[in-house]
Design an enzyme around this catalytic site. Sequence first.
Site, mmCIF file in Angstrom:
data_model
loop_
_atom_site.group_PDB
_atom_site.id
_atom_site.type_symbol
_atom_site.label_atom_id
_atom_site.label_comp_id
_atom_site.label_asym_id
_atom_site.label_seq_id
_atom_site.Cartn_x
_atom_site.Cartn_y
_atom_site.Cartn_z
ATOM 1 N N ASP A 31 0.681 -1.486 0.078
ATOM 2 C CA ASP A 31 -0.217 0.047 0.159
ATOM 3 C C ASP A 31 0.936 1.253 0.002
ATOM 4 O O ASP A 31 0.385 2.379 0.269
ATOM 5 C CB ASP A 31 -0.807 -0.123 1.086
ATOM 6 C CG ASP A 31 -0.322 0.125 2.496
ATOM 7 O OD1 ASP A 31 -0.922 0.045 3.798
ATOM 8 O OD2 ASP A 31 1.081 0.366 2.516
ATOM 9 N N ASP A 35 5.755 0.052 7.173
ATOM 10 C CA ASP A 35 5.003 -0.614 8.055
ATOM 11 C C ASP A 35 5.956 -1.579 8.830
ATOM 12 O O ASP A 35 7.343 -1.781 8.457
ATOM 13 C CB ASP A 35 4.062 -1.548 7.575
ATOM 14 C CG ASP A 35 4.353 -2.341 6.450
ATOM 15 O OD1 ASP A 35 3.746 -2.694 5.362
ATOM 16 O OD2 ASP A 35 5.410 -3.003 6.562
ATOM 17 N N GLU A 67 13.854 13.128 25.311
ATOM 18 C CA GLU A 67 14.038 14.360 24.460
ATOM 19 C C GLU A 67 14.004 15.509 25.126
ATOM 20 O O GLU A 67 12.961 16.129 25.647
ATOM 21 C CB GLU A 67 12.972 14.151 23.311
ATOM 22 C CG GLU A 67 13.316 15.182 22.111
ATOM 23 C CD GLU A 67 12.058 15.949 21.874
ATOM 24 O OE1 GLU A 67 11.038 16.111 22.230
ATOM 25 O OE2 GLU A 67 12.262 16.738 20.770
ATOM 26 N N ASP A 101 9.031 11.479 24.359
ATOM 27 C CA ASP A 101 8.908 12.692 23.574
ATOM 28 C C ASP A 101 8.521 13.950 24.438
ATOM 29 O O ASP A 101 8.025 13.778 25.587
ATOM 30 C CB ASP A 101 7.617 12.766 22.890
ATOM 31 C CG ASP A 101 7.523 13.871 21.760
ATOM 32 O OD1 ASP A 101 8.242 14.174 20.877
ATOM 33 O OD2 ASP A 101 6.239 14.349 21.946
HETATM 34 C C1 ACG Z 1 9.351 16.667 19.780
HETATM 35 C C2 ACG Z 1 9.181 15.711 18.638
HETATM 36 C C3 ACG Z 1 8.503 16.418 17.262
HETATM 37 C C4 ACG Z 1 7.051 16.552 17.757
HETATM 38 C C5 ACG Z 1 6.909 16.994 19.253
HETATM 39 C C6 ACG Z 1 5.494 16.984 19.511
HETATM 40 C C7 ACG Z 1 8.041 17.069 19.966
HETATM 41 O O1 ACG Z 1 10.565 15.414 18.132
HETATM 42 O O2 ACG Z 1 8.616 15.529 16.128
HETATM 43 O O3 ACG Z 1 6.479 17.436 16.884
HETATM 44 O O4 ACG Z 1 5.137 15.898 20.119
HETATM 45 C C8 ACG Z 1 10.360 21.595 20.649
HETATM 46 C C9 ACG Z 1 9.869 20.641 21.998
HETATM 47 C C10 ACG Z 1 10.410 19.255 21.349
HETATM 48 C C11 ACG Z 1 9.954 19.066 19.901
HETATM 49 C C12 ACG Z 1 10.283 20.300 19.117
HETATM 50 C C13 ACG Z 1 9.638 20.105 17.799
HETATM 51 N N1 ACG Z 1 9.882 17.578 19.515
HETATM 52 O O5 ACG Z 1 10.941 20.996 22.991
HETATM 53 O O6 ACG Z 1 10.079 18.448 22.321
HETATM 54 O O7 ACG Z 1 9.864 21.449 19.634
HETATM 55 C C14 ACG Z 1 14.366 25.382 21.003
HETATM 56 C C15 ACG Z 1 13.359 25.057 22.108
HETATM 57 C C16 ACG Z 1 13.092 23.493 22.353
HETATM 58 C C17 ACG Z 1 12.131 23.296 20.848
HETATM 59 C C18 ACG Z 1 13.120 23.645 19.670
HETATM 60 C C19 ACG Z 1 12.516 23.503 18.421
HETATM 61 O O8 ACG Z 1 14.492 25.081 23.555
HETATM 62 O O9 ACG Z 1 12.354 23.088 23.344
HETATM 63 O O10 ACG Z 1 11.856 21.935 20.944
HETATM 64 O O11 ACG Z 1 13.672 24.713 19.926
HETATM 65 O O12 ACG Z 1 13.322 23.831 17.450
HETATM 66 C C20 ACG Z 1 19.640 25.354 20.837
HETATM 67 C C21 ACG Z 1 19.096 25.652 22.230
HETATM 68 C C22 ACG Z 1 17.727 25.070 22.133
HETATM 69 C C23 ACG Z 1 16.868 25.485 21.019
HETATM 70 C C24 ACG Z 1 17.494 25.208 19.746
HETATM 71 C C25 ACG Z 1 16.861 25.600 18.445
HETATM 72 O O13 ACG Z 1 20.019 24.232 20.590
HETATM 73 O O14 ACG Z 1 19.970 25.231 23.159
HETATM 74 O O15 ACG Z 1 16.949 25.220 23.441
HETATM 75 O O16 ACG Z 1 15.602 24.369 21.074
HETATM 76 O O17 ACG Z 1 18.794 25.899 19.696
HETATM 77 O O18 ACG Z 1 16.257 26.961 18.780
HETATM 78 C C26 ACG Z 1 5.403 16.617 16.107
HETATM 79 C C27 ACG Z 1 5.628 17.445 14.523
HETATM 80 C C28 ACG Z 1 5.175 18.652 14.585
HETATM 81 C C29 ACG Z 1 3.880 19.075 15.080
HETATM 82 C C30 ACG Z 1 3.749 18.245 16.461
HETATM 83 C C31 ACG Z 1 2.369 18.307 16.975
HETATM 84 O O19 ACG Z 1 7.176 17.053 14.157
HETATM 85 O O20 ACG Z 1 5.341 19.158 13.160
HETATM 86 O O21 ACG Z 1 3.682 20.137 14.978
HETATM 87 O O22 ACG Z 1 4.000 16.954 16.554
#
Ligand code: ACG
Length: 407
Positions: A17, A21, A206, A178
């Site tokens: 499909d 999977d 994470e 997550d």
């Molecule tokens: C997890 C999963 C992701 C999923 C979700 C929701 C969470 O991997 O696939 O989205 O179930 C934040 C959260 C994470 C999240 C990501 C997407 N990932 O903390 O748990 O967003 C900063 C923030 C982080 C943030 C990050 C995002 O601090 O908290 O992560 O930005 O870019 C340096 C800094 C660091 C900074 C980075 C980047 O490293 O030290 O703090 O991080 O720069 O600026 C899924 C889908 C999404 C959908 C969602 C509902 O993938 O598309 O919307 O589900």
Amino acid sequence: MVVYEIFIRSFRNSSGDGIGDLRGIIQALDHIQSVGADAVWLTPIFPSPSFHGYDPTDLFSVNPVYGSVQDLKELAGELHSRSMKLILDLPLHHTSVLHPWFSERPELYIWASPQDDLNERRPWDGGFVWHRDPRGHYRGFFGPCTADLNYENPKVLKEAKKVIEFWKGMGVDGFRVDAAKHFFKDHGRNVELLRELGFGDESVLEVWDEPEVVGSYAEVSGVFNFSVWGALKASIAERSPQHLYHALIKTSSLLKRLWHFLSSHDTSRICSEIGEEGALFALSVISTLPGNLVVYYGDEICMKGIYDPHHPEDVSDPFPWCESMCCRGTALWKSPRHNLPHSGSSLQRRGEFLERFKEIIRVRKERGFCEGEIEELEMRGRILRYEIKGVEVIQDFSSLKTEMRRG
Ligand code: ACG
């Protein structure tokens, strides 16, 4: 441990499909093991209205497009017969708003009280956190399609423990937790909750944040090394080891608990960011660090992908088992965005890169670096030098070459 992250929908289809999977993964275990993987991390396998599955509608079953609970048990059995482990991605922070709990058991969720700021935004992208519902405003930190579970309510903790026990009973060895820093606003409470849920060394949290934040979580379980990931790419781009040097210093106390990676389903792919030679050099850096190493599926053949928050699927193209992408097993649930048919990016044509990739991982495992300690770390111009397990490692950021000498 070397962990192979599989975005299940895109990896391998067994049923015809076009959707990746569980049985497809069973068919591909020889390839996965040949890369050097000791474990497989599956992105969410649960029923969900989305392509990514991070908004589950039932945490006690498998999305029928991916297979059945029986298929999951068989995959676990096949992995165990190869002395490999199975790690499940576990979204326990929220569910989909289409989960029956959201309509039938609203007390399991977070509802706004008069003192809540309904204009609260997500810090990294400004998205709204509170969303309107006939019953009030619910908290959906990751958007209106998700509803955050209320861990102040003991019933939620009870359900979460049942979910974990259920999947362990199916042969799952560990979890990728997550959004692990978002259950409560207070990190200390998150750490207590995660300890209460029983996550240990075989799991990974994470926590996408700076080392000062990540450190407290590393007392409970493995944590991804976002700090080295960002610093390494910057150091390679600038041909200067200083970013990596400082990141290694900052994370030195955590090293054994760190899970190193180069790409994921949330980030651009390493080959798109720093090219083939950059990617192999980056691998040869993280492969000489203590802790675990994660390979995002397809990075072993230098798959491309540029992360776009509006199209996150762009970094999870179907795995190109063959150049035409019409061969058995291709999961063509979406059109390839960055790895086009007949572009030379398939497994058939990436043999030379794949062999170099495998050799780097083989050396890591042979020398036992995952159990080592970084010693004598020093930076001299564009050279980063350190010792691990009696091996002197010289990382040359001008030539992007790694040299190893027996101590
Ligand atoms: C997890 C999963 C992701 C999923 C979700 C929701 C969470 O991997 O696939 O989205 O179930 C934040 C959260 C994470 C999240 C990501 C997407 N990932 O903390 O748990 O967003 C900063 C923030 C982080 C943030 C990050 C995002 O601090 O908290 O992560 O930005 O870019 C340096 C800094 C660091 C900074 C980075 C980047 O490293 O030290 O703090 O991080 O720069 O600026 C899924 C889908 C999404 C959908 C969602 C509902 O993938 O598309 O919307 O589900």
